[in-house]
Scaffold this active site. Sequence first.
Site, PDB file in Angstrom:
ATOM      1  CB  CYS A   7      -0.990  -0.005   1.167  1.00  0.00           C
ATOM      2  SG  CYS A   7      -0.310   0.265   2.807  1.00  0.00           S
ATOM      3  N   GLY A  66      -0.763   0.378   6.649  1.00  0.00           N
ATOM      4  CA  GLY A  66      -2.152  -0.061   6.753  1.00  0.00           C
ATOM      5  C   GLY A  66      -2.336  -1.515   6.364  1.00  0.00           C
ATOM      6  CG  HIS A  68      16.386 -12.619  13.717  1.00  0.00           C
ATOM      7  ND1 HIS A  68      17.052 -11.579  14.324  1.00  0.00           N
ATOM      8  CD2 HIS A  68      17.361 -13.442  13.223  1.00  0.00           C
ATOM      9  CE1 HIS A  68      18.360 -11.762  14.202  1.00  0.00           C
ATOM     10  NE2 HIS A  68      18.559 -12.884  13.523  1.00  0.00           N
ATOM     11  NE  ARG A 122      14.223 -14.479  21.465  1.00  0.00           N
ATOM     12  CZ  ARG A 122      15.501 -14.328  21.223  1.00  0.00           C
ATOM     13  NH1 ARG A 122      15.916 -14.100  19.989  1.00  0.00           N
ATOM     14  NH2 ARG A 122      16.373 -14.409  22.200  1.00  0.00           N
TER      15      ARG A 122
END
Length: 144
Positions: free
Chosen positions: A66, A71, A99, A137
């Site tokens: 975008c 957004g 990561h 994570r």
Amino acid sequence: MLPIGLASDHAGYALKQFVKEYLTQQGLEYKDYGTYSEDSCDYPDFAHALAKGIEHGEVDRGIAICGSGQGISITLNKHQSIRAALVWQEEIAKLARQHNNANVLCLPGRFISTDEAERCLTAFLNTPFEGGRHERRVEKIPVR
């Protein structure tokens, strides 16, 4: 290999056309979830379609664009299985894959050159997830 999903709003349409050419040159298939012109439209309509395509196994990963990239990435990240990364430099694209195991590359159509976008695309598509400590994570990201 599943195709790569594409989505954009009107501000990202021109860069999405460039991405299509790049993917074709790389011998990669894609599925375009819209928009299909530069007529004003709402990015969530196409972001949700891309996210559902990934969730339903229609496409492997995604590329979304975008004007600012913000957004469309915010919308994509509302989906629990999506890890959309806003990227504007090659190194950030690599880190998003290494990561964060990002599965959607979000580009800021109004703020990135096609040369830099190409470097980001190459890094995103060719960099593997490192796993290891990062796996723990990434597993903590979804809201359960």
